[in-house]
Structures are given as structure tokens and as C-alpha cells.
Design an enzyme around this catalytic site. Structure first.
Site, PDB file in Angstrom:
ATOM      1  N   GLY A 430      35.478  30.231  40.391  1.00  0.00           N
ATOM      2  CA  GLY A 430      34.433  30.135  41.396  1.00  0.00           C
ATOM      3  C   GLY A 430      33.856  31.481  41.735  1.00  0.00           C
ATOM      4  N   PRO A 431      32.723  31.495  42.392  1.00  0.00           N
ATOM      5  CA  PRO A 431      32.090  32.760  42.778  1.00  0.00           C
ATOM      6  C   PRO A 431      32.909  33.498  43.812  1.00  0.00           C
ATOM      7  CG  PRO A 431      30.949  30.903  43.773  1.00  0.00           C
ATOM      8  CD  PRO A 431      31.950  30.318  42.822  1.00  0.00           C
ATOM      9  N   PRO A 432      32.599  34.768  44.025  1.00  0.00           N
ATOM     10  CA  PRO A 432      33.344  35.533  45.027  1.00  0.00           C
ATOM     11  C   PRO A 432      33.161  34.955  46.422  1.00  0.00           C
ATOM     12  CG  PRO A 432      32.122  36.998  43.569  1.00  0.00           C
ATOM     13  CD  PRO A 432      31.659  35.616  43.265  1.00  0.00           C
ATOM     14  N   GLY A 433      34.211  35.043  47.204  1.00  0.00           N
ATOM     15  CA  GLY A 433      34.112  34.671  48.603  1.00  0.00           C
ATOM     16  C   GLY A 433      34.328  33.205  48.899  1.00  0.00           C
ATOM     17  N   VAL A 434      34.824  32.421  47.935  1.00  0.00           N
ATOM     18  CA  VAL A 434      35.018  30.995  48.196  1.00  0.00           C
ATOM     19  C   VAL A 434      36.463  30.663  48.531  1.00  0.00           C
ATOM     20  CG1 VAL A 434      33.060  30.300  46.801  1.00  0.00           C
ATOM     21  CG2 VAL A 434      35.308  30.491  45.743  1.00  0.00           C
ATOM     22  N   GLY A 435      37.382  31.646  48.506  1.00  0.00           N
ATOM     23  CA  GLY A 435      38.738  31.407  48.976  1.00  0.00           C
ATOM     24  C   GLY A 435      39.775  31.227  47.907  1.00  0.00           C
ATOM     25  N   LYS A 436      39.625  31.896  46.776  1.00  0.00           N
ATOM     26  CA  LYS A 436      40.581  31.697  45.681  1.00  0.00           C
ATOM     27  C   LYS A 436      41.889  32.448  45.942  1.00  0.00           C
ATOM     28  CE  LYS A 436      37.682  33.271  42.604  1.00  0.00           C
ATOM     29  NZ  LYS A 436      36.542  33.554  43.499  1.00  0.00           N
ATOM     30  N   THR A 437      41.783  33.715  46.279  1.00  0.00           N
ATOM     31  CA  THR A 437      42.994  34.528  46.432  1.00  0.00           C
ATOM     32  C   THR A 437      43.839  34.068  47.609  1.00  0.00           C
ATOM     33  OG1 THR A 437      41.891  36.441  45.472  1.00  0.00           O
ATOM     34  CG2 THR A 437      43.840  36.863  46.815  1.00  0.00           C
ATOM     35  N   SER A 757      20.122  26.207  29.242  1.00  0.00           N
ATOM     36  CA  SER A 757      19.713  25.266  30.281  1.00  0.00           C
ATOM     37  C   SER A 757      18.323  25.522  30.831  1.00  0.00           C
ATOM     38  CB  SER A 757      20.725  25.310  31.435  1.00  0.00           C
ATOM     39  OG  SER A 757      20.760  26.592  32.033  1.00  0.00           O
ATOM     40  N   LYS A 800      24.482  24.596  40.702  1.00  0.00           N
ATOM     41  CA  LYS A 800      23.015  24.675  40.629  1.00  0.00           C
ATOM     42  C   LYS A 800      22.360  23.879  41.748  1.00  0.00           C
ATOM     43  CE  LYS A 800      23.000  25.437  35.629  1.00  0.00           C
ATOM     44  NZ  LYS A 800      22.660  24.896  34.304  1.00  0.00           N
TER      45      LYS A 800
END
Length: 849
Positions: A430-437, A757, A800
């Protein structure tokens, strides 16, 4: 035997230590008894009787040749010892009671008997031994004694004096009145001393071989080691400490045997050898490993769900995977199917290294860059109520342990199937800042395990994963082993952060290839670090990987991962996260209290729309932090609280808005269409601009492409133009209009772009240019086009669509085969959007104009 001769009334002096005939000693006249005895002796014939130590009946006759002062000024007398004497009686002389009196004794001289054949033979053997001793000790005085003294008794006394016997040994020699006993006593000492000297000489010869002038210190150490070896004592205390640790080590037998061999080798090494320090460091690393240490899994599913919900908002799919994993472990535990059921290890408890099916996989956590936007705890990441999972931050899941005799635990599984795990590695993308870590930390807390983060961004050396060979200077274990040491258990949750940013190092190896063994549950129960050189069982470790995009992850590694997409958030989700997590955290960090700053949802929504445009919430937290700090500075200078900020004055606090709604303006002219794309920071919109100009009579119509397009995107542009040319009649285009040179440009030229795309978007932009009609400003589109006009499916639909929603688009054109992917879009977004599913370009055309 000894003859005797009686003499009477010798002044008697008792000394602390015995003295032997032939000795010359200096005694301090420190007491009246000594003083009056010496005075009495000098007043007579200069002789006195000396006893020493515990002996009171046997002494020596001595003369006093001189009396003087020591360098300290203290009076002293020089005493020269002559022969042995036996005391017959002791009495005091008559004197005035006011003066000290001397003690006198009657004594008889002890005269040595003539030597017998046995004594002469013993004396010859003694002389032979003494000659060897003199040679080994390189003595000058002993050969002189052997040359000048021929009497056996006198020789024995002289040797005792030369050897500087202790008090007990001198007393035994003094008491050996019989010459035969005296010679035997000295001969016994000579044999023992000769053996000691010969051993020392052997040690010296062994150690000195191959030594040079710069190794004198080394020589001394080797002598010490050799002496201890002769005595049967170990190398030193360090070896003893290592052996004690080895006895307590809760490791597999194969590992303990290997360590024992290295310890034996270490014991035989000299400390000056370079390998000595290598092996000692290796032993330290081995004993730092948490062998047998395991955390007890938290099997309360309700509590685990509560922890996950408290730390993160939304992320339902990820949470569901974690609960499924824990449920499988709980069921195996309740039914007695746990693999790790022994009591070895300080934290063994009810550790279950269950054999996993492909569903028994622990989900993952995210990248370090995601921590800033976390919620729930100061470093956790936000997530949406209907959070989709769309990007690539992977996490490996082999939490359940599958051991083998030479792996990281001391218990041994039975059965071949129990020696390895099953299942894929969860990879959060996922993109940065979505809560992965921060999700990784929550997983560890929910499972009751230790958490360790391993940053892999920019790592290009295979040794970073598998460790360096011990022969290299500065070698150390790989990051996986160091993570286990840091965790202190063999079953932690390890977050492999930014796995998509690993780079092949060329000559230094490919770290992504080294990760194959780490993340493969069929292999990682025998993971071997190059530094430790012993098998480690990683099958109990829960691996969680994170990534921003999956495209850069090599196919073999990607094949071992179960991708879980964490897509961006809707405005409603960001609003909830800001109110629940981000704003309270910033207020706390700024030192404000609850109630001193009042903001409403409308203001936060304005910050989301006007100052941020991202998939995650990191920039949102940054802007809220700016706002809170400005309020803090006002409060610190005396402004009354609470401070209320309304929407109308937001620009006074944060400056002018950073984000404008430019789509209607950008698409108002013919020849421009709005496309949708996925980038490393989430979904985004891109504009396709086209223009045409006439060419010369002899020039061929052509196509110019700008905007730093990749090869795939260039081919899509060529396909789009050729489709328009081949279907000009159907599209109502004039052939003359096609005999021009076309230019397709994608703005933001500094950003590389690629992918198929944008095919229908380029086609639509060309049709808009040639028909002089503007595309609807509310429409965004994505899809691949073929030369026959077929619209093929693409990826990243959720990202998207969320990007289109953020940009204010209300209609989205998607390939028809992507229709099921719309279900992944949050319901709140689906209700506000209109989706056009197209299988051919004619359907795209109908929706675009």
C-alpha cells in the site's frame, strides 16, 4: 651417628627461624635478651648458642665477629654459624635484679661420624643431580660449592643454604643430625627440583620454537598456558565460563556439539592468533541467541480483536486474517495438537508450532514510513472503516513453529511432516501512510509476542540477510539473526520493512534471493546464517513484509507472498482517523490539554481537501500538527483558551490552500482526457493532452510522445493512434484530418510513467481532438485498448477509484471484466460514483462525451 663433646654455659638466643651450620646472618639487637646474650658472648670467647622456630633442644654454635649499626641506625650483630649442638640444660646467670640477665645453656657439640660407603654413594648421586640443576639454572654459586666442599654433611647444609629453603625445610635439615639422613633429605629435594626444572625446560623449548624477538610477550603467555596444561587446568577462566554456559544452553544437540568442538579448538589457540578473537566473538554471538526462549501465544480471540480494533480503524480484511490465524492455533492447542508442548525454555508455556495450512497465516505490518500516520497509539497507522488492501507491503506468516533437531529450539518434533511449515507470507502492499508498519506492532501485541522491525530499504548485500563469513574482518550475523537476538525469543513477529526496495548488489549478491529461504515455510526450519554456521528454526517466527508496490519484487520472492492490499482512505475515513487518533496525539505532543483547542469536522474536512491529496494520512497529520503548534504558540503568549478555529479563518493559520480542483479547467479544451493510474504513493489522476499540426507534402504523418513515458505506454499511444486511423469512418473523422503529425503529452514530465492502462484515455483524447469535442470534466477512465477496440482489464481498481473520488470525479469508465473489483471500493464511495463498464471502445466513447 654423631659424636658429642660437652661444653657449658653458652649464652642462648632464640631466633624466629632456624639457621644452619655454615650460614652467616645479621640479627638486629632489638631486645634486651639478644643484647645481653651477645655482650656475654663477647665478654667470654665470642661464642653463643642459637635456636630457632619450634626447635628448643637442638641448636647451633655461632660466633660474633662484629657488632655495628644497620643503615637505619639500628644496632645489629653479624653471626657466623659453626656447628650443631644439643642443649642439655638452660639456666640464667647470677646478676643484679635491676639489670637484664642473659640466658645460658649447657650444650654438647654434635660431630659428624666418618662417612660410610652408602653415604658416599648417595653423595655421588646428589652431586650428579646438583650438577644438572646448576646447568639448568645457570648457577655460578652451586658449582663453586661442589668444588670447594667435600664433606657430605657440610655439602648438604651448604646446598640447603643455597636453595634458600623455607623455615620448615631448614628445620628438617637441622634436625637431620645423622649425615646419611641429611644427605638423603637433600637428595630427595634435588630430584624433585630437577624434575621441575626439566619440565620447565621442556615447556620453554616447546614454546620458543618459531618465536622471534617481537613475540616475547607471547612466549610468557604460552609458558603460562603450557604450565596449566601440565597441571590439567583449562585454558583460562573464559573457557570455564563458556563451558558453564554450554551446559546451561537450551539448544539442539547438533548445535551444542558444534559449539563444544569450537570451544575445544578455542581452548588450544594462543591468544595472539587472529583466529582466537574470531572464535571468541563467534561464541559470544552463539550464547546471545535466545535458544529455547519462546513467548506464550495469546489465544484469547476476543482480546486479540479488541487490541486490533483499538490500534487501527478499519482494515477489516487484515484483522480477519489475523483472527483466522490465531483461531487455528487455538484450536490445535485445545485439541492437543501443538508441536511445541515441552517444558524446555523459559517462555515455552503453551507454544504451539502448529503445522500451518495455507489459511493459517498471520497477517502483516507496514513500513517505517507508515508509522507517522498510525493511529491507536502514538506511532500507529490509520486505516479506513471499509479499508481495502491495495499496495504491496508484505508480511510473512510462518508463525507456527516447525522444528528439526538442529533448529532454534530444544524440543524435537516427531514425524517428518512436523519439520516444516505451510502457508504463504503475508505482504502488506500500500501507499505510504496507510498503517502498514504500526499494524505489525499491533499483530505482535495481539499474539503476545515480541516485535522486531528489520528495515530493508536500500539493502544490496546478500550478507545483510545471511550474515558474513567469519573469516572477514568485522564479520557479523545477518539481520534475521540479529532480530532474534534483539527480540530475545525464537518466535517473535519480525517486520521486513520496505521489501520492494531491496536492490541486487552485483558482485555482493542478491538479497532478494537470500530472502527466499527465510520466507519459504518449506525451507526456513533449517535456515543457516553464514556467520553462525548452525541451522536455525525460523518456522515459528511470524514474518510480515511491507512494500509500496509489488512490481519491483522479484517473481520468485513474490510467489512466496500472499499480497494484502492496503489502499488509501476516503474523506470520511480520514475525518474519523483525524478525530480519533491524529488530532489528539498532536494536542498531547504540543502540551495542550483537551478543550484548549476546538475544531469541528468541517474544518478538518477543509484541511483534507485543501491541504492534502494523498492515499494515507501522513500529510494530514503533518498539517494538523502545524495547526496545533500555532495554537500552542498563541496559548504560550497569553491567549485565552479555548481557542476556536472556524473554517473561514483556516487560511490565516495554515496559509493558502495547497491543492486546487483543476480537472474542469484542464479538460475544458478538446484533445484532453482524464486518466487514472497507480503510483508508489497510491492512486492518482493523469491528464493526456494531444495536439496535431500539418506536415509537408512529402512528409509522413507521425507521432511525437513526451512526458517521460515508458516503453509500454509508448506502445499504447501508437495503438491508440492506429485504432483511430483504422476506424476513422466509424468515428466520423475526415481522412485529411488524419494526415497530420500528432503529439501526445502527459504532464509532470519529471515523473516516469508506464503501463498499458492509459490506452482508452489516449484514444479518447485523440478522438476529442479530431472531433473538436471536449471530454466531460467529471469522467475519469482507465483500461487497455487493442487494435480491434477491445477494452482489456487492468489492476489497481480500488486505488484508482479512490483517487478519482478525491479529485472530485463522479464517473469512472472501467473495463467490463473489472466489474467484480468494484465491490472492493468502500460503499460510501460507490454510492457517490457512477461506473461505466466497457468491453469495446464504442462504449467508452458513449460515456466520455
Amino acid at each position: 651417628m654423631s659424636n658429642t663433646e660437652t661444653l657449658t654455659r653458652f649464652p642462648l638466643v632464640h631466633l624466629p627461624s632456624p639457621v644452619l651450620p655454615g650460614a652467616t646472618v645479621t640479627i638486629a639487637i632489638a631486645s634486651d635478651a639478644v643484647r645481653v646474650a651477645i655482650e656475654a658472648a663477647r665478654a667470654a670467647d665470642g661464642r653463643l648458642l642459637l635456636t630457632g622456630g619450634a626447635e628448643r633442644t637442638l641448636g647451633v654454635i655461632a660466633t660474633v665477629p662484629n657488632v655495628g649499626n644497620l643503615p637505619t641506625g639500628e644496632p645489629a650483630a653479624i653471626i657466623k654459624v659453626d656447628r650443631r649442638a644439643r642443649i642439655l640444660a638452660v639456666h640464667e646467670s647470677d646478676s643484679n635484679d635491676l639489670e637484664p640477665t642473659a640466658t645460658f645453656a649447657d650444650a654438647e657439640f654434635l660431630i659428624d661420624q666418618p662417612t660410610s660407603g652408602r653415604v658416599e654413594a648417595a653423595t655421588r648421586e646428589l652431586r650428579a643431580a646438583l650438577e644438572l640443576i646448576a646447568e639448568l639454572r645457570r648457577s655460578r654459586r652451586l658449582p663453586e660449592i661442589l668444588r670447594t666442599i667435600t664433606d657430605p654433611g657440610a655439602l648438604a647444609d651448604a646446598v640447603a643454604l643455597w636453595a634458600e629453603f623455607g623455615d620448615d625445610d631448614r628445620l628438617r635439615v637441622l634436625q637431620a643430625v645423622d649425615v646419611s639422613d641429611r644427605v638423603d633429605a637433600i637428595h630427595s629435594w634435588a630430584r624433585n627440583h630437577l624434575n621441575e626444572l626439566q619440565v620447565a625446560e621442556t615447556i620453554r623449548n616447546d614454546v620458543s620454537e618459531g618465536m622471534n624477538k617481537q613475540q616475547r610477550e607471547f612466549l610468557l603467555r604460552q609458558q603460562l598456558n603450557s604450565i596449566r596444561k601440565e597441571l590439567g587446568e583449562g585454558d583460562d577462566d573464559v573457557v570455564g565460563e563458556y563451558r558453564a554456559k554450554l551446559d546451561e544452553l537450551d539448544a539442539p544437540d547438533v548445535v551444542k556439539n558444534f559449539v563444544a568442538k569450537e570451544l575445544d579448538r578455542f581452548e588450544r589457540m594462543n591468544e595472539q592468533s587472529p583466529e582466537h578473537s574470531w572464535v571468541r566473538t563467534w561464541l559470544d554471538r552463539i550464547f546471545e541467541m535466545p535458544w529455547g526462549e519462546r513467548s506464550d501465544d495469546e489465544l484469547d480471540l476476543a482480546k486479540a480483536q479488541e487490541i486490533l480494533d483499538a490500534d487501527h480503524y478499519g482494515l477489516d480484511d487484515v484483522k480477519e486474517r489475523i483472527i483466522e490465524f490465531l483461531a487455528a492455533r487455538k484450536l490445535r492447542h485445545d485439541r492437543g495438537l501443538d508441536r511445541w508442548r515441552g517444558t524446555n525454555g523459559a517462555k515455552r508455556g503453551n507454544e504451539e508450532a502448529s503445522e500451518q495450512t495455507s489459511d493459517d497465516v498471520a497477517p502483516g505490518a507496514g513500513s517505517a514510513s507508515d508509522q507517522a500516520s498510525g493511529h491507536g497509539r502514538p506511532d500507529s497507522d490509520g486505516s479506513s472503516p471499509t479499508s481495502g488492501r491495495d499496495d504491496h507491503d508484505g508480511a510473512s506468516d510462518q508463525a507456527s513453529g516447525h522444528g528439526r533437531p538442529d533448529s532454534g529450539g530444544s524440543s524435537k518434533p516427531s514425524g517428518r511432516d512436523n519439520q516444516r511449515g505451510e502457508g504463504n507470507v503475508i505482504t502488506l502492499v500500500g501507499p505510504p501512510g496507510v498503517g502498514k508498519t504500526s499494524l505489525g506492532e499491533s499483530i505482535a501485541r495481539a499474539m503476545g509476542r515480541e516485535f522486531v522491525r528489520v528495515a530493508l530499504g536500500g539493502v544490496r548485500d546478500e550478507a545483510e540477510i545471511r550474515g558474513h563469513r567469519r573469516t572477514y574482518v568485522g564479520s557479523q550475523p545477518g539481520r534475521i539473526v540479529r532480530a532474534l537476538q534483539e527480540a530475545g525469543t525464537m518466535n517473535p513477529v519480525i517486520l521486513l520493512d520496505e521489501v520492494d526496495k531491496l536492490t541486487a548488489g552485483g558482485w555482493s549478491g542478491d538479497p532478494t534471493a537470500a530472502l527466499l529461504e527465510v520466507l519459504d515455510p518449506a525451507q526456513n526450519h533449517t535456515f543457516r546464517d553464514h556467520y553462525l554456521e548452525v541451522d536455525l528454526d525460523l518456522s515459528e517466527v511470524v514474518f510480515i513484509a511491507t512494500a509500496n508496490v509489488a512490481d519491483t519484487i522479484p517473481a520468485p520472492l513474490l510467489d512466496r507472498m500472499d499480497l494484502v492490499q492496503l489502499d488509501g482512505y476516503t474523506e470520511a475515513e480520514k475525518l474519523y482517523i483525524a478525530n480519533r487518533y491524529l488530532l489528539p496525539r498532536q494536542i498531547e505532543r504540543a502540551g495542550l490539554t483537551e478543550g484548549e483547542l476546538v475544531v469541528d469536522d468541517e474544518l478538518i474536512g477543509s484541511v483534507i481537501r485543501g491541504y492534502t491529496r494523498e492515499a494515507g494520512v501522513r500529510s494530514l497529520e503533518r498539517e494538523l500538527g502545524r495547526l496545533v503548534r500555532k495554537v500552542t504558540s498563541k496559548v504560550a503568549t497569553g491567549t485565552e483558551t479555548p481557542v476556536e478555529i472556524d473554517n473561514e479563518h483556516l487560511s490565516d493559520w495554515l496559509g493558502r490552500p495547497k491543492v486546487d480542483d483543476e480537472i474542469p479547467e484542464r479538460t475544458s479544451e478538446p484533445g484532453i482526457a482524464t486518466g487514472l493510474a497507480v503510483t508508489g504513493v497510491g492512486g492518482d489522476v493523469l491528464f493526456i493532452e494531444t495536439t496535431a499540426f500539418p506536415t509537408g507534402a512529402d512528409a509522413e504523418p507521425g507521432l511525437t510522445l513526451t512526458g517521460q513515458l515508458g516503453d509500454v505506454m509508448k506502445e499504447s499511444a501508437q495503438i491508440a493512434l492506429n485504432y483511430v486511423r483504422s476506424h476513422a469512418t466509424e468515428l466520423g473523422l475526415d481522412d485529411d484530418a488524419l494526415r497530420r503529425r500528432f503529439h501526445i503529452h502527459v504532464p509532470a514530465g519529471a515523473v516516469p510513467k508506464d503501463g498499458p492502462s492509459a490506452g482508452i484515455t489516449m484514444t479518447t483524447a485523440l478522438v476529442s481532438l479530431l472531433t473538436d469535442r471536449s471530454v466531460k470534466s467529471t469522467v475519469g477512465m482507465t483500461g487497455e485498448i487493442t487494435l480491434q477496440g477491445q477494452v482489456l482489464p487492468i489492476g489497481g481498481v480500488k486505488q484508482k477509484v479512490l483517487a478519482a473520488h478525491r479529485m472530485g470525479l463522479t464517473e469512472v469508465v472501467l473495463p467490463k471484466r473489472n466489474g467484480p473489483d468494484i465491490d472492493d471500493v468502500p460503499e460510501s464511495v460507490r454510492n457517490e460514483m457512477t461506473f461505466h463498464l466497457a468491453s469495446t471502445y464504442d462504449e467508452v466513447l458513449a460515456a466520455a462525451f
